[in-house]
Design an enzyme around this catalytic site. Structure first.
Site, PDB file in Angstrom:
ATOM      1  N   LYS A   1       0.863  -1.200   0.000  1.00  0.00           N
ATOM      2  CA  LYS A   1       0.000   0.000   0.000  1.00  0.00           C
ATOM      3  C   LYS A   1       0.886   1.232   0.000  1.00  0.00           C
ATOM      4  O   LYS A   1       1.935   1.258   0.655  1.00  0.00           O
ATOM      5  CB  LYS A   1      -0.897   0.003   1.236  1.00  0.00           C
ATOM      6  CG  LYS A   1      -1.883   1.171   1.234  1.00  0.00           C
ATOM      7  CD  LYS A   1      -2.918   1.036   2.341  1.00  0.00           C
ATOM      8  CE  LYS A   1      -2.416   1.555   3.657  1.00  0.00           C
ATOM      9  NZ  LYS A   1      -3.464   1.607   4.686  1.00  0.00           N
TER      10      LYS A   1
ATOM     11  N   ARG B   1     -10.108  -1.306   7.364  1.00  0.00           N
ATOM     12  CA  ARG B   1      -9.193  -2.234   8.059  1.00  0.00           C
ATOM     13  C   ARG B   1      -8.739  -1.651   9.393  1.00  0.00           C
ATOM     14  O   ARG B   1      -8.446  -2.381  10.341  1.00  0.00           O
ATOM     15  CB  ARG B   1      -8.047  -2.682   7.144  1.00  0.00           C
ATOM     16  CG  ARG B   1      -7.027  -1.631   6.682  1.00  0.00           C
ATOM     17  CD  ARG B   1      -6.171  -1.105   7.782  1.00  0.00           C
ATOM     18  NE  ARG B   1      -4.811  -0.858   7.416  1.00  0.00           N
ATOM     19  CZ  ARG B   1      -4.057   0.070   7.979  1.00  0.00           C
ATOM     20  NH1 ARG B   1      -4.551   0.880   8.914  1.00  0.00           N
ATOM     21  NH2 ARG B   1      -2.796   0.202   7.630  1.00  0.00           N
TER      22      ARG B   1
ATOM     23  N   ALA C   1      -1.970   8.081  16.895  1.00  0.00           N
ATOM     24  CA  ALA C   1      -0.505   8.195  16.806  1.00  0.00           C
ATOM     25  C   ALA C   1       0.031   7.088  15.918  1.00  0.00           C
ATOM     26  O   ALA C   1       0.053   5.923  16.305  1.00  0.00           O
ATOM     27  CB  ALA C   1       0.106   8.106  18.205  1.00  0.00           C
TER      28      ALA C   1
ATOM     29  N   SER D   1      -2.332   1.186  18.168  1.00  0.00           N
ATOM     30  CA  SER D   1      -2.448   0.816  16.744  1.00  0.00           C
ATOM     31  C   SER D   1      -1.651   1.775  15.875  1.00  0.00           C
ATOM     32  O   SER D   1      -1.870   2.990  15.922  1.00  0.00           O
ATOM     33  CB  SER D   1      -3.924   0.877  16.341  1.00  0.00           C
ATOM     34  OG  SER D   1      -4.054   0.948  14.950  1.00  0.00           O
TER      35      SER D   1
HETATM   36  N1  LIG Z   1      -3.593   3.473  13.502  1.00  0.00           N
HETATM   37  C1  LIG Z   1      -3.988   3.387  12.258  1.00  0.00           C
HETATM   38  O1  LIG Z   1      -4.066   2.302  11.673  1.00  0.00           O
HETATM   39  C2  LIG Z   1      -4.400   4.625  11.530  1.00  0.00           C
HETATM   40  C3  LIG Z   1      -5.005   4.512  10.257  1.00  0.00           C
HETATM   41  C4  LIG Z   1      -5.415   5.670   9.614  1.00  0.00           C
HETATM   42  C5  LIG Z   1      -5.217   6.919  10.212  1.00  0.00           C
HETATM   43  N2  LIG Z   1      -4.611   6.990  11.437  1.00  0.00           N
HETATM   44  C6  LIG Z   1      -4.393   8.272  12.113  1.00  0.00           C
HETATM   45  O2  LIG Z   1      -5.617   8.611  12.771  1.00  0.00           O
HETATM   46  C7  LIG Z   1      -5.726  10.049  12.871  1.00  0.00           C
HETATM   47  C8  LIG Z   1      -7.101  10.466  12.385  1.00  0.00           C
HETATM   48  O3  LIG Z   1      -7.276  10.065  11.033  1.00  0.00           O
HETATM   49  P1  LIG Z   1      -8.646  10.411  10.261  1.00  0.00           P
HETATM   50  O4  LIG Z   1      -8.509   9.771   8.923  1.00  0.00           O
HETATM   51  O5  LIG Z   1      -9.818  10.097  11.075  1.00  0.00           O
HETATM   52  O6  LIG Z   1      -8.495  11.995  10.124  1.00  0.00           O
HETATM   53  P2  LIG Z   1      -9.626  13.084   9.951  1.00  0.00           P
HETATM   54  O7  LIG Z   1      -8.937  14.318   9.496  1.00  0.00           O
HETATM   55  O8  LIG Z   1     -10.743  12.528   9.136  1.00  0.00           O
HETATM   56  O9  LIG Z   1     -10.183  13.316  11.453  1.00  0.00           O
HETATM   57  C9  LIG Z   1      -9.412  13.876  12.487  1.00  0.00           C
HETATM   58  C10 LIG Z   1     -10.340  14.282  13.624  1.00  0.00           C
HETATM   59  O10 LIG Z   1      -9.569  14.759  14.724  1.00  0.00           O
HETATM   60  C11 LIG Z   1     -10.183  15.934  15.233  1.00  0.00           C
HETATM   61  N3  LIG Z   1      -9.173  16.722  15.941  1.00  0.00           N
HETATM   62  C12 LIG Z   1      -8.091  17.343  15.430  1.00  0.00           C
HETATM   63  N4  LIG Z   1      -7.391  17.926  16.432  1.00  0.00           N
HETATM   64  C13 LIG Z   1      -8.047  17.644  17.594  1.00  0.00           C
HETATM   65  C14 LIG Z   1      -7.831  17.955  18.963  1.00  0.00           C
HETATM   66  N5  LIG Z   1      -6.798  18.712  19.346  1.00  0.00           N
HETATM   67  N6  LIG Z   1      -8.724  17.505  19.888  1.00  0.00           N
HETATM   68  C15 LIG Z   1      -9.768  16.747  19.499  1.00  0.00           C
HETATM   69  N7  LIG Z   1     -10.046  16.431  18.206  1.00  0.00           N
HETATM   70  C16 LIG Z   1      -9.183  16.870  17.283  1.00  0.00           C
HETATM   71  C17 LIG Z   1     -10.752  16.609  14.001  1.00  0.00           C
HETATM   72  O11 LIG Z   1     -11.762  17.532  14.335  1.00  0.00           O
HETATM   73  C18 LIG Z   1     -11.312  15.398  13.258  1.00  0.00           C
HETATM   74  O12 LIG Z   1     -12.578  15.075  13.789  1.00  0.00           O
HETATM   75  C19 LIG Z   1      -4.545  10.604  12.067  1.00  0.00           C
HETATM   76  O13 LIG Z   1      -3.508  10.914  12.973  1.00  0.00           O
HETATM   77  C20 LIG Z   1      -4.107   9.441  11.194  1.00  0.00           C
HETATM   78  O14 LIG Z   1      -2.738   9.518  10.860  1.00  0.00           O
HETATM   79  C21 LIG Z   1      -4.213   5.878  12.096  1.00  0.00           C
END
Ligand SMILES: NC(=O)c1ccc[n+]([C@@H]2O[C@H](COP(=O)([O-])OP(=O)(O)OC[C@H]3O[C@@H](n4cnc5c(N)ncnc54)[C@H](O)[C@@H]3O)[C@@H](O)[C@H]2O)c1
Length: 326
Positions: free
Chosen positions: A69, A112, A224, A296
């Site tokens: 990916k 996933r 994170a 995760s």
């Molecule tokens: N662990 C994994 O497998 C995995 C997979 C995909 C994404 N992620 C991570 O998850 C996070 C979110 O991804 P997403 O696709 O949902 O992004 P997104 O942009 O769709 O959503 C982010 C959310 O966080 C909120 N937010 C931002 N700053 C904030 C704060 N200080 N306090 C509270 N809420 C806050 C925003 O309002 C929004 O609702 C990213 O850091 C991304 O890198 C992790």
């Protein structure tokens, strides 16, 4: 030679969350038995654009399936009208190495990731858990809710977002999709009063205080996933049983990365990997008052297992376009 091209609507029509949860659980179990090949994610950092690009290859040996990916994370994309996470997945033949399919993997990533969250909660949270708290209301929060609602009888869902209008949108959309009543909260502390907490924001400094988390809570720490990112106060990790998705990857880029590099915690403060809990011999939760944390980072094996579901369904239903490639 042709390659099967699957766009996002194809993937949406082919992918079922419950099937993805089964496939992801099996992939973690194989990871626990060391039946997978998965070099750690590699990152390119675009500091001047506040973004990064990652490549994630994996091989599931027992299913004899492999692929890679390519995925970005650009938190500022929303202001440009673009998703913050966009991904492509290439599935390869293990016999010849030939590319078999190229598919949109943005939705696949959301599914996933949700699937892993649901499976982690199934193995680590108290079975009678009924109150879910979500910090963050973006794409990943949506699939976390759906996957956890697949496992638990949720009586209450609370959500907090730094952007209140997004939390309201989340409520409008997800009450119907999940069948759960959702309350928009005005503080993270309120959301933390729950059985299962999901943190899913892109923050780089902790926003969840240890004192807000009561004994017995399970936490999916999802946000994170790159060096320097953390959502939970490090002292919370010291009072919890921390289960990571993959030791090497989490140490580099998971919730534990900052406290580990700062010496606030050591490797001995991490219990084990999720696959070792699913298939044994390790234990996650030992009693009802343990706080458990699933760290995760998102594993390539989750992508390969889910992409295989999409590919098999596409072949069976004749979905997608065959495009000449060589
Ligand atoms: N662990 C994994 O497998 C995995 C997979 C995909 C994404 N992620 C991570 O998850 C996070 C979110 O991804 P997403 O696709 O949902 O992004 P997104 O942009 O769709 O959503 C982010 C959310 O966080 C909120 N937010 C931002 N700053 C904030 C704060 N200080 N306090 C509270 N809420 C806050 C925003 O309002 C929004 O609702 C990213 O850091 C991304 O890198 C992790």
């Amino acid at each position: 030679m042709d390659v099967l091209w699957l766009e996002q609507n194809d993937v949406r029509s082919l992918l079922d969350l419950s099937d993805a949860m089964d496939a992801v659980e099996k992939a973690f179990e194989q990871h626990g038995r060391k039946k997978v090949q998965m070099p750690s994610k590699s990152y390119l950092y675009f500091e001047s654009h506040n973004g990064d690009l990652r490549t994630m290859p994996a091989y599931l040996e027992e299913q004899d399936v492999a692929g890679v990916k390519i995925v970005n994370v650009h938190p500022d994309n929303r202001q440009k009208g673009l998703p913050t996470v966009m991904a492509l997945f290439v599935l390869n033949s293990t016999e010849t190495g030939a590319p078999l399919a190229v598919m949109d993997a943005s939705l696949l990533t959301d599914i996933r990731t949700g699937a892993a969250g649901g499976i982690a909660a199934k193995h680590l949270a108290r079975p009678e858990s009924s109150v879910l708290g979500l910090v963050g209301s973006g794409n990943q929060a949506r699939t976390q809710l759906l996957a956890i609602a697949n496992v638990f009888d949720l009586q209450e869902v609370k959500v907090y977002s730094a952007h209140e209008e997004r939390a309201e949108q989340f409520k409008q959309e997800m009450e119907c999709k999940s069948g759960c009543a959702i309350t928009v909260c005005s503080s993270i502390e309120e959301v933390c009063d729950c059985d299962i907490l999901v943190t899913v924001t892109p923050v780089r400094d902790p926003i969840v205080k240890s004192e807000w988390i009561k004994p017995g809570t399970h936490i999916n720490a999802i946000g994170a996933d790159a060096t320097g990112k953390e959502e939970l106060e490090a002292s919370l990790l010291l009072r919890s049983r921390v289960v990571v998705d993959d030791m090497a990857q989490a140490s580099h880029s998971g919730e534990v990365n900052v406290p580990l590099s700062g010496g606030v915690i050591t490797a001995d403060d991490i219990c084990c990997e999720l696959g070792e809990v699913i298939g044994g011999p390790k234990s996650g939760r030992l009693n009802n008052s343990d706080i458990t944390i699933f760290d995760s980072t998102g594993l390539a094996i989750q992508d390969v297992a889910t992409a295989l579901l999409v590919y098999n369904a596409a072949k069976k239903k004749g979905v997608g376009k065959n495009l000449p490639i060589f």
